[in-house]
Each structure stands twice: as C-alpha cells, then as structure tokens.
Design a protein around this motif. Sequence first.
Motif, PDB file in Angstrom:
ATOM      1  N   HIS A 229       1.073  -1.110  -0.068  1.00  0.00           N
ATOM      2  CA  HIS A 229      -0.206  -0.208   0.120  1.00  0.00           C
ATOM      3  C   HIS A 229       1.169   1.304   0.054  1.00  0.00           C
ATOM      4  O   HIS A 229       1.552   1.667   0.132  1.00  0.00           O
ATOM      5  CB  HIS A 229      -0.823  -0.221   1.073  1.00  0.00           C
ATOM      6  CG  HIS A 229      -0.257   0.162   2.363  1.00  0.00           C
ATOM      7  ND1 HIS A 229      -0.227  -1.649   3.057  1.00  0.00           N
ATOM      8  CD2 HIS A 229       0.452   1.120   3.568  1.00  0.00           C
ATOM      9  CE1 HIS A 229       0.724  -0.957   4.317  1.00  0.00           C
ATOM     10  NE2 HIS A 229       0.746   0.394   4.565  1.00  0.00           N
TER      11      HIS A 229
ATOM     12  N   VAL B 189       0.242   5.673   1.282  1.00  0.00           N
ATOM     13  CA  VAL B 189      -0.050   6.649   2.010  1.00  0.00           C
ATOM     14  C   VAL B 189       0.426   7.272   1.354  1.00  0.00           C
ATOM     15  O   VAL B 189       1.590   7.682   1.913  1.00  0.00           O
ATOM     16  CB  VAL B 189       0.028   6.295   3.207  1.00  0.00           C
ATOM     17  CG1 VAL B 189      -0.708   7.456   4.245  1.00  0.00           C
ATOM     18  CG2 VAL B 189       0.017   4.789   4.013  1.00  0.00           C
TER      19      VAL B 189
ATOM     20  N   HIS C 193       4.473   7.232   3.007  1.00  0.00           N
ATOM     21  CA  HIS C 193       5.126   5.945   2.881  1.00  0.00           C
ATOM     22  C   HIS C 193       4.687   5.145   2.277  1.00  0.00           C
ATOM     23  O   HIS C 193       3.537   4.516   1.420  1.00  0.00           O
ATOM     24  CB  HIS C 193       5.635   4.904   4.285  1.00  0.00           C
ATOM     25  CG  HIS C 193       4.499   5.126   4.831  1.00  0.00           C
ATOM     26  ND1 HIS C 193       3.061   5.496   5.273  1.00  0.00           N
ATOM     27  CD2 HIS C 193       3.392   3.260   4.811  1.00  0.00           C
ATOM     28  CE1 HIS C 193       2.222   4.662   6.153  1.00  0.00           C
ATOM     29  NE2 HIS C 193       2.698   3.688   5.205  1.00  0.00           N
TER      30      HIS C 193
ATOM     31  N   ALA D  25       4.622   0.262   1.801  1.00  0.00           N
ATOM     32  CA  ALA D  25       4.755  -0.464   2.081  1.00  0.00           C
ATOM     33  C   ALA D  25       5.011  -1.346   1.858  1.00  0.00           C
ATOM     34  O   ALA D  25       4.488  -1.699   0.125  1.00  0.00           O
ATOM     35  CB  ALA D  25       3.453  -0.837   2.730  1.00  0.00           C
TER      36      ALA D  25
ATOM     37  N   TYR E 250       8.562   0.430   9.955  1.00  0.00           N
ATOM     38  CA  TYR E 250       8.977   1.725   9.368  1.00  0.00           C
ATOM     39  C   TYR E 250      10.644   1.800   9.669  1.00  0.00           C
ATOM     40  O   TYR E 250      11.007   2.074  10.513  1.00  0.00           O
ATOM     41  CB  TYR E 250       8.838   3.134   9.771  1.00  0.00           C
ATOM     42  CG  TYR E 250       7.040   2.483   9.300  1.00  0.00           C
ATOM     43  CD1 TYR E 250       5.780   2.836   8.539  1.00  0.00           C
ATOM     44  CD2 TYR E 250       6.318   2.055   9.846  1.00  0.00           C
ATOM     45  CE1 TYR E 250       4.543   3.080   8.209  1.00  0.00           C
ATOM     46  CE2 TYR E 250       4.534   2.337  10.249  1.00  0.00           C
ATOM     47  CZ  TYR E 250       4.052   2.562   9.293  1.00  0.00           C
ATOM     48  OH  TYR E 250       2.587   1.642   9.184  1.00  0.00           O
TER      49      TYR E 250
ATOM     50  N   GLU F 266       7.753   0.541   4.602  1.00  0.00           N
ATOM     51  CA  GLU F 266       7.496  -0.175   5.417  1.00  0.00           C
ATOM     52  C   GLU F 266       7.902  -1.198   5.081  1.00  0.00           C
ATOM     53  O   GLU F 266       7.572  -1.830   4.091  1.00  0.00           O
ATOM     54  CB  GLU F 266       5.943   0.023   5.372  1.00  0.00           C
ATOM     55  CG  GLU F 266       5.364  -0.559   7.082  1.00  0.00           C
ATOM     56  CD  GLU F 266       3.777  -0.450   6.762  1.00  0.00           C
ATOM     57  OE1 GLU F 266       3.991   0.400   6.051  1.00  0.00           O
ATOM     58  OE2 GLU F 266       2.869  -0.964   7.482  1.00  0.00           O
TER      59      GLU F 266
HETATM   60 FE   FE2 Z   1       1.739   1.812   6.433  1.00  0.00          FE
END
Ligand code: FE2
Length: 302
Positions: A136, A138, A191, A193, A232, A242
Amino acid sequence: MRLRSVSFGVRDVEGQAHFLRDVFGLVREDGENGCVRFSAPGSIEPAITTLRPAPMDRADAVAFGVDSRSAVDQMHDHLVGLEADLVGRPGPTADGGYGFEVFDPEGHLLSISAGTAVRTPPPHERGKGLPLDVSHVVFNSSDNAALADWYCTALGFRVTDWLEDKLVFMSTSRYHHQVALAATPEPGLNHVAYECADIDDFMRATGRAMRLGHEILWGPGRHGPGDNAFAYFRSPAGFVCEFTTELAVADSPDWVARTWEAVPEQSDLWGTSNPRPPAFGASGDPGLGIIPGSSEELRAAA
Ligand SMILES: [Fe+2]
C-alpha cells in the motif's frame, strides 16, 4: 484496481538502490538512462518500484492497473466528467500498455493503465525475509476527508476505516487498504509498504534491516486499523519504507468502517513498538518524499 508500482526520482540512485535491494530485499534490474527497477517474487509486475536519476528526491507517481482498455477509457471519461486534472488522453504507455495519468486534487500523480506486461511470479523462498509485493501507499493530505471523497467518487475506492481524523484507509481490492491518507498540512508521499509472506518473514526482514545498521523508525508492531504488522525505516533518499504482513481482508458486504482511537493501544496492538516519532508524516520532514512542486514540472514534460 490493483496497485502496481511506485516510481521515484532520486539524486543518489545507487544509494537508494542499495537500500531497496540489500536492506529491503527487492530484486534489482538495471535499465536505460541510469534507471533501476525492482521486482519482488510474489508480484506479476516486472517492477513494483522504479528509480530514475533526478535533481531532487521525490516520488514521481503511483501506478494502478485495471482490467481492460475499455475500463481505462471508462475511467478517463468519468474523470473528464468530474473535471479532474488529467494529463493527456488514454494512449500507449512506456511499459507496453494503454493508459493515462491524472493528478489527484492535492497533486499526487496517479498512472492508470491496462495491458501492461505481466509475468508469472517466480517461486518465493520463505524464511529469508524477502517481500512479495508492494502492499500500500499512504499520501499526506491537507484535507483527507475531501481527498477520500475524491478517491471514492473518481476512482471507485471505498473507505474501510478511520484513525480519528488523522488517517483514512481506502481500497478497491479485497484488502483493508491500498491507499491511506494522512492528515498533514502539506500533501506528499508519507510511505510505501512492502508485503511479506508471514510474520516470520516480516520479522526476518525487519531484523535484517536493523542488523545492517538501519534505525527502526517505528515498530515492530501491529496496527489496529488493517490489523497489519508494521516496521518503518527511512531510506537514504529520505523516503519512509515499511515492511508489513497479514493486512486484513475487508471485502465483506457487511463491512462497516469504524473510527479507531489514535492511542498507542490501537496504533500498536502488540505494545512492542517504540513510540511513534512525532515527525512521522509531518510536512516539514524532508525525508517523506514531498511531491509538491513536481506537478508543474511533470505537466511540462507530459
Ligand atoms: Fe503503512
């Protein structure tokens, strides 16, 4: 839509590439003009992250895949109707597909395409702490409620949960989030992931990064929203990356988005993590891949 990749421009490609390969365990492949792309064994994508030489460190775009050319056209028509900030019309993409780009209302560039080259994922060897795929992204947002509305209306996302008014989680897939929006004064990339196969691989990945001398920014822990494990780290170019695993499935028809409290007991269910750094996600932090300023440059290049 499926989340395909995140692309970056960085001043020090080798430094960032070393981090992504040796610390994060992605598979490196060198391309033309100093560009480097990275794959992971669980992904059908030839590249889940790309780097290109750039005069500043920044996130360029986040790429999503849809099922067909007609889906691309339908989405483009829909966005035209919404007067979205589109970059050109659908057409051939550099990776052999058909697609277009659009800036979300806060300036994050999204690439939407179909028909790009995919592959049969190579075998994955468990127990080595190697990520399987991108999980994902963000984004930072100065008005995450309004921006979430746009993602839902414009791109078909659904909201799965909130963390007070600080984070909103959204998905178009069976998983809890593909995109989340963090409330901050300025937009940008918060961030990215990468998904590990299980808790063991997640911890091995986290431990590898720590043994290689990288300070863990936040983690290891387990978030309430999404129920995913988190660790992270900050990359040399300043982006936050992450390791995660076991992100919740949230596609039940009776799923009800809830609002979690932004307290350590809900942000870190296990209670194992260090406190969340106050600057994490803050706009003043140059390490978080701030996109603003790139829009005009990318528009000029389009
Ligand atoms: Fe995350």
